[in-house]
Design an enzyme around this catalytic site. Structure first.
Site, mmCIF file in Angstrom:
data_model
loop_
_atom_site.group_PDB
_atom_site.id
_atom_site.type_symbol
_atom_site.label_atom_id
_atom_site.label_comp_id
_atom_site.label_asym_id
_atom_site.label_seq_id
_atom_site.Cartn_x
_atom_site.Cartn_y
_atom_site.Cartn_z
ATOM 1 N N PRO A 1 0.823 -1.225 0.000
ATOM 2 C CA PRO A 1 0.000 0.000 0.000
ATOM 3 C C PRO A 1 0.857 1.275 0.000
ATOM 4 C CG PRO A 1 -0.901 -1.607 1.535
ATOM 5 C CD PRO A 1 0.385 -2.189 1.027
ATOM 6 N N SER B 1 6.298 1.988 -6.890
ATOM 7 C CA SER B 1 7.482 2.221 -7.737
ATOM 8 C C SER B 1 8.760 2.114 -6.905
ATOM 9 C CB SER B 1 7.409 3.620 -8.352
ATOM 10 O OG SER B 1 6.152 3.828 -8.937
ATOM 11 N N GLY C 1 -17.365 5.260 -32.795
ATOM 12 C CA GLY C 1 -18.396 6.203 -32.351
ATOM 13 C C GLY C 1 -19.025 5.718 -31.048
ATOM 14 N N GLY C 2 -20.356 5.877 -30.934
ATOM 15 C CA GLY C 2 -21.065 5.483 -29.714
ATOM 16 C C GLY C 2 -20.863 4.014 -29.384
ATOM 17 N N GLU D 1 4.425 -3.338 -14.188
ATOM 18 C CA GLU D 1 5.730 -3.801 -14.708
ATOM 19 C C GLU D 1 6.692 -2.635 -14.875
ATOM 20 O OE1 GLU D 1 6.018 -6.941 -14.739
ATOM 21 O OE2 GLU D 1 3.879 -7.380 -14.725
#
Ligand code: FAD
Length: 555
Positions: free
Chosen positions: A282, A286, A509-510, A533
Site C-alpha cells: 500500500p 514504484s 463512435g457510440g 511492470e
C-alpha cells in the site's frame, strides 16, 4: 530496394534526419549529465531536480530508436516500408519538438534544430510519407491488406508457434473473453487446462527443467510471439497469464539453489501450481527498495506480517513470489529484502482466507478494477504467516538479494509486457478496420473517408514500429544485452497501445463506448499497461534517462 524509387529517397532523407537529430540529442545528454552528477557520478537528488528534462529525454529516445528501427529494416514489404516511413516522419517531428523544449530548458543553442525544422529533407520526407493524401492511400492499403503488418523475421519454430497460438486464441480464448470481462469472472479452469497443454507456462523455462526454452539459450522472440497472439484475444484472461511464470522463473534461475530450480521450475512450467507475484505494498509501489512487509526469523523459517496490494491472480495461484524485508535494519534499503515463496491453496472468486495449521493467516480481497479482469488483483494481509527456510530463494545466500532477484524477474516481465501491448494494438486495429468497413455515415462506408484512412495508417504505423523494435530487443536480450532497451520498448509500446485503442474506440463512435464492443475492453485494458511492470515515469526516469546520462558521463 531499388535506389531510385521515391521510397528509397524518403528512406535516405529519414536516415539523414535521424543522424542530425541524434547529434542534437547527444548535445542535450552532454549538457544534462553533469547537472545531475557530482564527481562524475549521477546523484539521485540532482536527477530529481531535472525530472522533466529526463522524462522528455526518455520519450524522445524511444521515438528515435523506434524510428531508426522502422526505416533501417531490409527485406520488408512495400507496405511495411511505407508504414515505417510514416512512423519515422511523425517521430522526427515530435522528437524535434521535444528537443526544442529541452534546448530551451537547458539553455542550449537551438539553431541546429531550427535548421532541421526548416530543411528540405524534412519537408520532402513529410510530403513523401506523412502528407494527408499519402497517409489516406496508406490507410486504404492497410484496410485491404492480407499480409502481416510490421512483419519481422522469425525462425520456423517461432512462426509455427505464433500461428498455432493465434488459432487457439481465436477459437478458444476469444469466445470467452467478453463474458470474463463483463461479469468479472475468474479465468475458467477449461481455459487454464488448454493453456497448460499448449505449454504456455514454460516458455522461459529451460528444456532441462521441463520448459520449452532451448538449453543454453533463451528464446525471447518466441515468448513475445506467443504473448502477442494470446493478448490479441484477451490481455487479462490469456496474454497476461505468461507474465507471472516469466518473472518467477527468471528470479529462480537468477538466484535459486539447484534444489529449488529442480523443485520449482518443472512445476511452474506445467502451470501446477499457478503463480502470482507480490511486490507492491500500500505505501510502496514504484519505490521497490523501500518495501516493508516484515519477515521475522523463527524456528525453521520466517513469519510474515504486513500488507501487500495489487497481487494479480493471488486467489487462484498456489505459490506467491513475495518480496519481504528480512533484515530489520531499514538503513540497508534494498539490501534488506529477500524473495520468499508462499504456498497456499488455490481459490476461486474474489476473496479468500487461508489459516495455516500453526495459526498463520493470509487473507485476500480482489480490488474492483475498470479493466484487466479475469485474474483479479488482490489486497493481501499476512498475519504470522509461516514460510520455511527452503522457500527463501537462494536460501541463506539469497537473504538480502531480493531486490536483485526481483529486477532479474522484471526484465522478462517488461519485454513480455511490450508483447502484450502489441497484441492489444493488433486487436484494436483489426476491430477498427472491420467496423469502418461495415459502418456507413453520410451515405458512404466510414473507411472510404480520408480522415478514417489517415487514422488507420497512423495506428498501423505505430503498431508496426513497436513490433519491429520489440522483436529486435527480444533478440538483443538473448545475447545478454538490451536491458535498458527492454524498458524503452515497454514504455513506447504501452503508450502506443493507449493511443491506438483510443483511436480504435473513436472510430466506433457510440458503439465504442458500449460494453458489448470488444474495443471498449481493449481500451480499458490498454490503460493499465503503462502502470504496471514498471510505471512509465519510473522506467523513463530511473532506467532509460539514467542509462543515457551515465553513457554521456563516460563520453
Ligand atoms: C491492474 C493492476 C495489476 C497489478 N498487478 C501487480 C502484481 O501482480 N504484482 C505486484 O506486485 N504489483 C502489481 N501491480 C502494481 C503496480 O506494479 C504498481 O501500481 C506500480 O508499480 C506503481 O506503483 P503505485 O501504484 O504504488 O504508484 P506510485 O509508486 O505511488 O506512483 C504514483 C505515480 O507517481 C509516479 N512516480 C513514481 N515515482 C516517481 C518519481 N520519483 N517522480 C515522479 N513521479 C513518480 C508513478 O509513475 C505513478 O504515475 C498491479 C497494478 C495494477 C493497476
Amino acid at each position: 530496394m531499388n535506389p531510385f524509387t521515391p521510397l528509397a529517397y524518403a528512406t535516405v532523407d529519414a536516415t539523414a534526419l535521424l543522424d542530425r537529430l541524434e547529434a542534437c540529442f547527444d548535445a542535450v545528454t552532454s549538457r544534462l549529465a553533469p547537472l545531475c552528477a557530482r564527481d562524475g557520478k549521477l546523484v539521485p537528488a540532482r536527477l530529481d531536480e531535472h525530472q522533466w528534462s529526463s522524462y522528455q529525454l526518455a520519450l524522445a529516445d524511444a521515438d528515435l530508436v523506434a524510428a531508426r528501427a522502422a526505416v533501417s529494416a531490409d527485406d520488408i514489404s512495400d507496405l511495411d516500408r511505407r508504414l515505417g516511413l510514416a512512423f519515422a516522419a511523425d517521430a522526427i517531428v515530435s522528437t524535434l519538438a521535444k528537443l526544442q523544449d529541452l534546448h530551451v530548458a537547458l539553455d542550449l543553442d537551438s539553431r541546429p534544430l531550427h535548421d532541421i525544422a526548416a530543411s528540405d529533407p524534412l519537408y520532402r520526407l513529410r510530403r513523401a510519407a506523412a502528407h494527408p493524401e499519402v497517409l489516406a492511400k496508406l490507410g486504404a492499403a492497410v484496410a485491404n491488406a492480407t499480409e502481416e503488418l510490421g512483419d519481422v523475421p522469425m525462425d520456423e519454430q517461432t512462426s509455427m508457434a505464433r500461428d498455432a497460438f493465434r488459432r487457439f486464441a481465436e477459437d478458444v480464448v476469444e469466445p470467452m473473453a467478453a463474458e470474463i470481462h463483463r461479469r468479472d469472472l475468474t479465468v475458467p479452469e477449461s481455459l487454464l487446462r488448454s493453456m497448460r497443454e499448449m505449454g504456455v507456462f514454460g516458455l522461459s523455462i529451460p528444456e532441462d527443467y521441463g520448459g520449452s526454452s532451448p538449453a543454453g539459450r533463451e528464446n525471447t522472440p518466441m515468448m513475445i510471439a506467443v504473448t502477442e497472439a494470446l493478448s490479441e484475444a484477451s490481455l487479462a484472461a490469456a496474454g497476461s497469464l505468461i507474465t507471472r511464470p516469466e518473472i518467477l522463473a527468471r528470479a529462480i534461475l537468477a538466484g535459486g539453489t539447484d534444489e529449488q530450480k529442480a523443485h520449482w521450475l518443472p512445476r511452474i512450467a506445467v502451470g501446477d501450481p499457478l503463480c502470482a507475484i507480490s511486490i507492491t505494498e500500500p505505501d510502496y509501489g514504484s519505490d521497490v527498495a523501500s518495501l516493508s512487509l516484515k519477515g521475522t526469523r523463527t524456528k525453521g523459517g520466517w513469519l510474515l506480517n504486513g500488507a501487500k496490494t495489487w497481487c494479480t491472480f493471488a486467489g487462484k495461484a498456489g505459490v506467491l513470489m513475495v518480496v519481504a524485508r528480512t533484515d530489520p535494519d531499514r538503513s540497508l534499503g534494498h539490501r534488506g529484502l529477500s524473495v520468499l515463496l508462499v504456498e497456499k491453496p488455490s481459490y476461486e472468486g474474489h476473496e479468500f482466507t487461508f489459516v495455516q495449521e500453526g495459526g498463520g493467516k493470509l487473507t485476500g480481497r480482489a480490488i474492483p478494477t475498470i479493466g484487466y479482469r479475469g485474474m483479479h488483483s488482490f489486497d493481501l494481509a499476512f498475519e504470522n504467516f509461516f514460510v520455511p527456510d527452503a522457500n527463501v530463494i537462494g536460501q541463506e545466500k539469497g537473504l538480502g538479494k531480493g531486490f536483485y532477484l526481483t529486477m532479474a524477474g522484471m526484465l522478462g516481465g517488461r519485454i513480455q509486457t511490450a508483447g502484450r501491448a502489441l497484441g492489444v494494438m493488433r486487436a484494436a486495429l483489426k476491430a477498427a478496420i472491420r467496423y469502418a468497413k461495415d459502418r456507413r455515415v453520410f451515405g458512404a462506408p466510414l473507411v472510404d473517408y480520408q480522415l478514417t484512412q489517415v487514422k488507420i495508417a497512423q495506428m498501423a504505423a505505430r503498431f508496426a514500429a513497436c513490433r519491429r523494435l520489440a522483436y529486435a530487443v527480444g533478440q538483443q536480450l538473448d545475447t545478454g544485452s538490451g536491458r535498458m532497451e527492454a524498458s524503452l520498448v515497454k514504455l513506447l509500446a504501452c503508450r502506443s497501445a493507449e493511443i491506438v485503442t483510443r483511436e480504435a474506440l473513436q472510430i466506433h463512435g457510440g458503439m465504442g463506448y458500449a460494453e458489448e464492443s470488444a474495443v471498449s475492453r481493449y481500451s480499458v485494458d490498454a490503460r493499465v499497461l503503462s502502470i504496471f511492470e514498471g510505471a512509465e515515469e519510473t522506467l523513463a526516469l530511473k532506467v532509460v534517462a539514467r542509462s543515457l546520462l551515465e553513457d554521456a558521463l563516460k563520453r
